[in-house]
Design a protein around this motif. Structure first.
Motif, mmCIF file in Angstrom:
data_model
loop_
_atom_site.group_PDB
_atom_site.id
_atom_site.type_symbol
_atom_site.label_atom_id
_atom_site.label_comp_id
_atom_site.label_asym_id
_atom_site.label_seq_id
_atom_site.Cartn_x
_atom_site.Cartn_y
_atom_site.Cartn_z
ATOM 1 N N LEU A 192 0.831 -1.207 0.000
ATOM 2 C CA LEU A 192 0.000 0.000 0.000
ATOM 3 C C LEU A 192 0.866 1.257 0.000
ATOM 4 O O LEU A 192 0.587 2.216 -0.720
ATOM 5 N N LYS A 193 1.930 1.258 0.780
ATOM 6 C CA LYS A 193 2.822 2.421 0.811
ATOM 7 C C LYS A 193 3.485 2.607 -0.557
ATOM 8 O O LYS A 193 3.667 3.735 -1.013
ATOM 9 N N VAL A 194 3.819 1.506 -1.220
ATOM 10 C CA VAL A 194 4.427 1.589 -2.553
ATOM 11 C C VAL A 194 3.460 2.234 -3.541
ATOM 12 O O VAL A 194 3.835 3.150 -4.275
ATOM 13 N N ILE A 195 2.200 1.812 -3.540
ATOM 14 C CA ILE A 195 1.272 2.416 -4.504
ATOM 15 C C ILE A 195 0.928 3.858 -4.126
ATOM 16 O O ILE A 195 0.638 4.664 -4.995
ATOM 17 N N GLU A 196 1.000 4.194 -2.840
ATOM 18 C CA GLU A 196 0.832 5.598 -2.442
ATOM 19 C C GLU A 196 1.967 6.446 -2.998
ATOM 20 O O GLU A 196 1.746 7.538 -3.523
ATOM 21 N N ILE A 197 3.202 5.952 -2.875
ATOM 22 C CA ILE A 197 4.368 6.665 -3.403
ATOM 23 C C ILE A 197 4.210 6.911 -4.899
ATOM 24 O O ILE A 197 4.557 7.968 -5.413
ATOM 25 N N LEU A 198 3.668 5.923 -5.594
ATOM 26 C CA LEU A 198 3.517 6.020 -7.045
ATOM 27 C C LEU A 198 2.250 6.767 -7.456
ATOM 28 O O LEU A 198 1.998 6.952 -8.644
#
Length: 151
Positions: A24-30
């Motif tokens: 989830l944090k990865v897709i937030e960053i992206l």
């Protein structure tokens, strides 16, 4: 261990070896928390020989900037990025944490000059395992979840 079967994307980026629960944090960053027209595939908490459990994120039609890769390295220092073109992996690399992190995260010290002046936040990597950063301006150190919370 049974083989994991995840749909192949024709063009885009695959981020593998993300620690379980960090997708989830990865897709937030992206910036992918809202539909953007391309396919977004997420495999969460899948078996991994290297990590025990891992997450995988596949983003169709999207390639990562250097800043995005550096942010991902702070969350998932063992992640691998695969660039896919015409259904084939054409480039594969392991993320790496740069020696200095500039403009990617904010200093948690409310009195830090980087929170009040027009200067880009700057952190020096004190250690990679465990990850520990020191603010260039106020010398506050941050590590672990505090880093992730300030991305």
């Amino acid at each position: 261990m049974p083989e994991l079967k995840v749909e192949v994307i024709p063009e885009g980026t695959v981020i593998d070896h993300i620690p379980a629960g960090k997708w989830l944090k990865v897709i937030e960053i992206l910036g992918l928390t809202k539909p953007n027209g391309g396919t977004l595939l997420i495999a969460s908490n899948v078996p991994s020989k290297k990590l025990g459990r891992k997450d995988i994120v596949k983003v169709e039609g999207r390639y990562l900037s250097e800043e995005e890769v550096n942010k991902i390295a702070l969350i998932a220092p063992d992640a691998t990025v695969n660039i896919v073109r015409d259904y084939k992996i054409v480039e594969k690399f392991k993320v790496s944490i740069p020696d200095e992190i500039v403009g990617i995260l904010t200093c948690p010290n409310p009195n830090c000059v980087s929170n009040h002046e027009y200067v880009r936040p700057r952190f020096k990597v004190e250690s990679r395992e465990p990850l520990k950063l020191r603010c260039h301006y106020c010398e506050r150190t941050i590590e672990g979840e505090e880093i992730i919370g300030n991305l």
